[in-house]
Scaffold this active site. Structure first.
Site, short mmCIF file in Angstrom:
data_model
loop_
_atom_site.label_atom_id
_atom_site.label_comp_id
_atom_site.label_asym_id
_atom_site.label_seq_id
_atom_site.Cartn_x
_atom_site.Cartn_y
_atom_site.Cartn_z
N GLY A 290 6.24 -0.96 -6.16
CA GLY A 290 5.01 -1.68 -5.86
C GLY A 290 5.16 -2.84 -4.90
O GLY A 290 4.16 -3.33 -4.38
N GLN A 291 6.38 -3.29 -4.67
CA GLN A 291 6.50 -4.43 -3.77
C GLN A 291 6.00 -4.10 -2.38
O GLN A 291 6.14 -2.98 -1.91
CB GLN A 291 7.96 -4.91 -3.67
CG GLN A 291 8.45 -5.62 -4.88
CD GLN A 291 9.39 -4.71 -5.65
OE1 GLN A 291 9.13 -3.50 -5.75
NE2 GLN A 291 10.44 -5.27 -6.21
N LYS A 292 5.50 -5.13 -1.76
CA LYS A 292 4.87 -4.91 -0.47
C LYS A 292 5.83 -4.37 0.57
O LYS A 292 5.46 -3.58 1.43
CB LYS A 292 4.27 -6.23 0.02
CG LYS A 292 2.90 -6.04 0.63
CD LYS A 292 2.25 -7.36 0.95
CE LYS A 292 0.93 -7.07 1.66
NZ LYS A 292 0.08 -8.23 1.77
N LEU B 279 7.91 -2.25 0.43
CA LEU B 279 8.23 -0.83 0.33
C LEU B 279 7.10 0.05 0.85
O LEU B 279 7.11 1.25 0.70
CB LEU B 279 8.52 -0.48 -1.12
CG LEU B 279 9.68 -1.29 -1.68
CD1 LEU B 279 9.74 -1.17 -3.19
CD2 LEU B 279 10.99 -0.85 -1.06
#
Ligand code: GTP
Ligand code: MG
Lengths: 183, 1143
Positions: free
Chosen positions: A67-69, A71
């Site tokens: 979910g990290q941006k 990625l």
């Protein structure tokens, strides 16, 4: 090779499904639960993981993306087009619901061309937890009604208990039958 | 090779809705005539349809060929229209064919022909199986369908051209040789036959006995050309009719053969038919096989071509086995009979018929598969312990042999059949086949003598693949891929399998003029993808790599490294993409098994690798630093000693590879602390191209580029920031690699001898010398000793050789090298060289690059501030030299003189009248030789020179009677001349020169800006430019140029220019008024002056087109307007009515 794969995809009724959402929403846990794997040992996804789920004769290739941006780039640039988008929301996380809305709408806008035709399933996850948000609350918070470019639905579920996960897949597959694998 | 633009499916999807609607609407309009009948609209089927509309629909449909499922939303409605149209047609009783009123009419065609072809195109695009679902299956349609063949003369008139007309539309044409015999000529196109036969086969699924449908013999059955054995007694009339109709097409060269096979299959396997026809049919096939395979005839006495007949019969047989029930078609005796009398005969192929025809072999692959199924227990039942029956083993053997077929169609078919048969075998047997496949990779592979322990380990295992069959490797790799897809390799086999995949990923074989193996590498990507997708991480990790790979390496990591190389370096775009997709799969399915896997996938992104230049530089550089730089080694070495790097056959590819080496070497030195390795690699590069008889000139070209790019990329990175470090590194490179002495071993003849590709050597040498002299300068500036004089002299010799060339590829590189090298020399030396070049340029030769170089070094002789303004002695000499060259008898030299002015002299802001006159002379260079209007090269180059001058010293266009104004007027003339290239360049120049002039920009060009690109369309172009006539000083020059366009240009130019000037002239007053504007009489007088001058100087180039132009003016009665005044053309053509002479 690419054309062989394209053909095989149709024949084997394969679909590419993107599983996205903020970090900690429970995406990986959902996939594990569906695959009947141990759900007590998940850790944040630092990249992406591809899993295949066979469901009613369909092969669902699920791309579970962290979910990290940072990625975000894995959401793109694959030779297969995306057939369905599963957006997972943490129903206990009122605080970041607004963030979540921004991300979803941003994605649909930025990636409009690659997501064209894909339908959208919103999973309101962690509903086993007391005091989580209601479907209405999430629907309003995410402004789902404003989405007209994609066919969408929202389902409450729990990755822990497995509740409604099957129904979600059912929806995705039924939709695909109507759109992708008519004949 | 760059890959095709991506995302085509996405684009297609976006636009599809509109297209689909369009197809839907058009189709219904095409077929039906809708009349308002009372309240209800009534549809009637048209008798003939419009070809244009028909064509449009076909075209739209075919645009979906690659994404057929997008058609699905309109499938129901379109099929409804087609089937109801077809049936409506069949139901209309007719006694005779529609007579065509106008036989030549090609704008409309018979509806049934059109329906047949439309259905065919749907089947082609969307697949016959899908279309079949929409065809009526009610048995009552069987007879009407048969009627299409039985009453064909009533459907389409013998003289009707419909089929031919439509054939022009459908791109897929089939040789019509087998239709040549008159008896067969029924007017039905093969499309219609195919579709109808397929439809018949579909109806034959009906569960009712055929006898209940109809039992009447046909009144006038068609007579098959092929000799059909007498049909058995007891067979129903209707079955007989179906069979007869099918037999008419079973030997056809067209696709209708497949329809015939399908109909026979469906008929023969029917419960109420098979006991009459099954054995009968098999006998027919075996007799035919015997005739075809044992005889030497190609066709029978009726002209039935055996190849097609055999194809038709065998695919019917194959279909019978595929779709018949086991209890009917699977009996052991029947199988044994077929195997002995048909299959074995086909293996033997005594006449070589099978060997000659790929389609036949493909059919055979399918037949073997369907037959093997019947020898094996049905799916689900377990396989007997003692392995498959002997026949199946034989069939597998045969299929393995077909993997090496020279035709890829057959390889695909064999590979598919093999995999499918294997799927029905017990796991152990399946692995056995797979092992056999893997072993076949070793056929004809040559290994070095491993006893020679001196060889380093890598070399000891080096396979020599020069003798192996590309076809076989392709077939094998395809098979590996499919086997892996269903997990047919046991875990213990994986290391060996991986070795095959990895070797196939870098497979290439050189032929004299091209390289093969792309299909093998493509299949290898597919195999890698299958492996990644279908094996679990534990399975992949269970074994270690086998030699020659280090046994510390895991399988996924090895595969990843090879895929990285393929994705960055493969010359073919689709393979780079395939490798990238496989890598993504590998990383995504096996988390944490690949070093820096996630970042790797991010760097080697599917779209980033599409462009070759980007893939092997930017993308490779990004990947090279990941995973503790474990990918760096493979990448840089891949660019060096492999077929895909500086050894590539195309020079553009080598240059790209060299750039890649430059970037990777820079990273190695500056980021990865691998200086020594880079020096070692550099030494290898130098060694790589060999010397003497083993010299590889192409590789040397790439090598020199690579060495230069290592230097350039270091300079680019460090020059401004860290000059000291840069000098240190370069000095180290100098010591450790000996690169500065690289030309010591090159023979002078390498630069001149025509068979040694001297232009290629010169180009690369010049490029490398530029790098070396730049490097030397940098080291010098940091206090290191300069290169020794003999070395510099040697470099100079190389540059001089390069300047002797004339080829396109050498030009820029060599002139630039000369210029950079000059920087390195003292004044005395410089003067010496210029003298030498001046001498060379004067010789009556074509040393165009020397002239250009003279221009390029002009700036080095500028006077310093103290010395004052004006020219130095050397500069004066250079200019004199160029002026001499500008009068050379060789056009190339004259052009080069203009280039030297444009690139060297004018940018320094210097000009004088002598130079201007030289430019003027080039603007009117109309020399021609066997190559055509070669003077145009000089004209174009002179225009460029003028623009170069304009940039530093704007042309003065207001002072009359100067060379400058004459130049300007000449360019104006060129802006109307007949050659497109010249005209556009001149127009551009006129534009730039007049940009600041009110009369022009606002007046003549009326505010049209350069961006309005009016020159795209000649009409617009001339309509704009013709207004220059109103500018009196330029009138004569312009009209003269215009005459060549209007009187002798290409058709379209002549038309546009004539139209434009007539329009312009008709808007002018006949005679001048008081306001001084231009009048028709001015133009006429001007014309007389031009022709007068030209006649005087005997210049036909102008006289003839001018007369032609005037002729046009007469014809359009423009000149009559002058009769109102004193002007008479007759005055110049005394004694004759003027117009007659002119015409
Ligand atoms: N109570 C409850 N907890 C859940 C549920 N689903 C996930 N979790 C927990 O939420 C946490 C995050 O789950 P993940 O599956 O790693 O979340 P993710 O969306 O994959 O996160 P990223 O990979 O970082 O994007 C874990 O501690 C899970 O145990 C659920 O349905 N109920
Ligand atoms: Mg996760």
């Amino acid at each position: 090779m690419l054309s062989i794969l394209r053909k095989a995809r149709l024949k084997d009724k394969e679909m590419r499904i993107l599983m996205l959402g903020l970090d900690n929403a429970g995406k990986t846990t959902i996939v594990k639960q569906i695959m009947k794997e141990d759900v007590s040992t998940v850790s944040p996804t630092l990249g992406f993981i591809i899993k295949t789920i066979e469901y009613e004769g369909y092969k669902l290739n699920i791309w579970d993306v962290g979910g990290q941006k940072t990625l975000r780039s894995y959401w793109r640039n694959y030779f297969e087009k995306t057939d369905a988008l599963i957006w997972v929301v943490d129903a206990t996380d009122r605080f970041r619901l607004d963030d979540c809305k921004e991300e979803l709408h941003g994605l649909l806008l930025e990636e409009a061309s690659r997501l064209v035709g894909a339908s959208l399933l919103v999973f309101a996850n962690k509903t086993d937890v007391n005091g989580c948000m209601s479907t209405e609350e999430i629907k309003d918070g995410l402004k789902l009604d404003e989405i007209v470019s994609h066919k969408w639905t929202i389902l409450r579920c729990s990755a822990m208990t497995g509740e409604n996960l099957g129904e979600g897949l059912e929806w995705v597959v039924t939709d695909a039958k109507e759109r992708l694998f008519l004949y | 090779m760059d890959a095709v633009p991506e995302d085509r499916d996405v684009k297609a999807l976006k636009h599809s809705t509109r297209l689909l609607e369009d197809i839907n609407k058009r189709l219904s309009r095409l077929l039906w005539d809708t009349k308002q009948d009372g309240k209800e609209p009534r549809r009637t089927l048209r008798a003939r349809v419009n070809v244009h509309d028909y064509h449009k629909i076909i075209h739209l449909l075919e645009s979906f060929q690659e994404f057929p499922q997008l058609l699905d939303p309109i499938l129901v409605e379109c099929m409804g229209n087609l089937t109801s149209g077809f049936s409506a047609y069949l139901l209309t009783g007719r006694d005779e064919a529609e007579t065509v009123s106008d036989l030549e009419d090609r704008s409309a065609v018979n509806i049934i022909a059109a329906l047949g072809q439309l259905l065919y195109v749907w089947m082609k695009v969307r697949g016959p199986k899908v279309v079949l679902r929409f065809l009526y299956n009610d048995p009552k349609w069987l007879e009407p369908m048969l009627g299409v063949f039985e009453n064909s003369d009533k459907l389409i008139d013998q003289s009707d051209q419909s089929a031919d007309v439509l054939n022009d539309v459908i791109e897929e044409k089939v040789e019509t040789s087998s239709y040549s015999k008159k008896t067969e000529r029924s007017g039905l196109s093969w499309h219609l036959r195919y579709v109808t036969l397929i439809w018949i086969s579909h109806i034959l699924y009906t569960p009712f006995d055929l006898i209940t449908i109809a039992d009447e013999a046909a009144s006038s059955p068609p007579v098959p050309l092929v000799k059909v054995p007498p049909m058995p007694d007891g067979i129903s009339a209707i079955a007989r009719r179906v069979l007869t109709v099918a037999c008419c097409s079973i030997h056809s060269a067209g696709k209708d053969r497949e329809g015939a096979s399908a109909a026979i299959v469906r008929l023969v396997v029917r419960k109420d038919v098979y006991h009459y026809l099954l054995d009968w049919f098999i006998d027919w096939v075996s007799t035919t096989v015997a005739i075809c395979v044992n005889g030497n005839e190609k066709e029978d006495e009726n002209g039935v071509v055996y190849v097609y007949l055999l194809m038709g019969l065998l695919s019917a047989l194959s279909g019978i086995f595929a779709s018949g029930e086991r209890s009917i078609v699977g009996g052991p005796e029947l199988l044994a009979n077929v195997y002995e009398t048909i299959v074995r005969e086909l293996y033997a192929d005594a006449s070589g018929l099978i060997a000659q025809n790929a389609m036949l072999r493909k059919t055979l692959c399918k037949l073997l598969r369907n037959l093997a199924y019947l020898y094996l227990p049905p799916p689900g039942k377990s396989e007997p312990q003692d392995g498959p029956p002997e026949q199946v083993e034989e069939m597998i053997d045969q299929l393995l042999r077909f993997l090496d077929d020279r035709d890829s169609l057959v390889r695909y078919a064999a590979s598919k059949s093999l995999s499918l048969i294997a799927l029905r075998l017990a796991a152990a047997d399946r692995s056995q086949i797979f092992e056999a496949v893997i072993e076949m990779y070793d056929t004809d592979v040559l290994y070095p003598n491993r006893a020679l322990t001196k060889l380093e380990p890598k070399k000891r295992y080096k396979k020599d693949l020069s003798q192996v069959s590309v076809h076989l490797w392709h077939g094998l790799t395809l098979t590996v891929a499919t086997f892996l897809r269903f997990h047919a390799a046991t875990v213990s086999m994986l290391p060996k399998v991986l070795d095959c995949i990895v070797t196939a990923l870098v497979f290439e074989q050189r032929k004299a003029t091209f390289a093969t193996g792309g299909n093998v590498r493509d299949a290898a990507c597919y195999a890698a993808w299958s492996l990644a997708r279908n094996y679990k991480t534990e399975e992949m990790m269970a074994e270690r790599c086998i030699a020659p790979y280090p046994d510390t390496m895991t399988l996924p990591q090895l595969l990843a490294q090879e895929l990285v190389n393929a994705a960055c370096l493969d010359p073919i775009g689709n393979i780079r993409r395939g490798a990238s997709a496989a890598l993504q799969e590998l990383v995504g399915r096996h988390p944490n098994m690949i070093q820096d896997g996630i970042s790797l996938v991010q760097a080697i992104d599917y779209s980033a690798v599409a462009l070759r230049s980007r893939a092997s530089t930017d993308v490779a550089s990004k990947a090279a630093v990941l995973g503790d730089a474990c990918y760096w080694d493979g990448l840089i070495n891949g660019l060096i000693d492999e077929w895909r790097g500086i050894g590539l056959q195309d020079s553009a590819g080598r240059i790209i590879a060299a750039k890649g080496i430059g970037s990777l070497a820079k990273i190695g030195i500056l980021e990865l602390n691998r200086r020594d390795e880079v020096w070692k690699i550099s030494r290898n590069i130098i060694k790589r191209y060999g010397v003497g008889p083993t010299l590889d000139i192409d590789v040397r070209h790439g090598s020199w580029y690579a060495l230069a790019d290592i230097i350039f990329s270091l300079i680019n990175e460090l020059e401004g920031k860290e000059p000291k470090l840069l000098a240190d590194i370069l000095a180290e490179m100098k010591d450790k690699t000996g690169v500065f002495g690289i030309f010591d071993s090159v023979k002078p003849r390498d630069f001149v001898h025509p068979v040694l590709k001297p232009e290629m050597t010169c180009e690369a040498a010049a490029y490398l010398i530029t790098a070396l002299s730049d490097a030397a300068k940098i080291m010098c500036a940091q206090g290191r000793p300069d290169l020794p004089i003999p070395l510099l002299r040697r470099y100079l010799c190389v540059i001089d050789s390069a300047l002797e060339r004339w080829e396109e590829n050498v030009t820029t590189v060599a002139v630039y090298a000369a210029e950079r090298f000059f920087l390195h020399m003292n004044d005395r030396y410089r003067a010496e060289i210029v003298k030498l070049w001046l001498g060379k340029s004067r010789a009556r030769t074509r040393r165009i690059l020397v002239v250009k170089a003279l221009g390029a070094v002009f700036r080095f002789f500028n006077l310093s501030k103290e010395e004052g303004t004006g020219l130095s002695m050397m500069q004066q000499d250079i200019i004199d030299g160029i002026l001499v060259v500008s009068r050379s008898p060789h056009i190339e030299m004259r052009v080069a003189a203009m280039s030297a002015l444009a690139d060297g002299i004018f940018p320094q802001g210097f000009v004088n009248d002598q130079i201007l006159q030289a430019v003027y002379r080039s603007l009117i260079d109309y020399s021609i030789d066997s190559r055509g209007d070669v003077g145009s090269w000089a004209r174009i180059e002179a225009i460029r020179a003028v623009l170069s001058l304009q940039a530093t010293r704007p042309i003065d266009i207001s002072t009359p009677d100067t060379t400058q104004i004459r130049i300007f007027h000449k360019i104006i003339a060129l802006s109307a001349e007949k050659l497109d290239r010249v005209r556009l360049k001149a127009c551009d120049a006129v534009w730039k020169i007049t940009a600041q002039e009110k009369d022009w920009a606002g007046g003549i060009f009326q505010g049209i800006t350069q961006e309005s690109s009016f020159w795209v369309n000649w009409d617009e172009y001339f309509e704009t430019m013709v207004r220059i006539l109103s500018h009196k000083p330029a009138m004569q020059a312009f009209l003269e140029g215009y005459a060549t366009s209007a009187g002798a240009g290409s058709d379209s130019v002549m038309r546009s220019s004539t139209r434009a000037i007539q329009k312009y002239l008709s808007g002018l007053p006949a005679y001048p008024g008081t306001d001084g504007t231009v009048a028709l009489s001015d133009i006429a007088n001007c014309w007389i002056k031009i022709v007068g001058d030209a006649v005087a100087s005997g210049d036909d180039r102008i006289v003839v087109p001018s007369l032609a132009m005037l002729g046009n003016w007469f014809e359009s009665h423009l000149i009559e307007r002058l009769e109102a005044g004193p002007f008479r053309f007759a005055d110049i053509f005394p004694g004759a009515p003027s117009s007659r002479i002119i015409n």
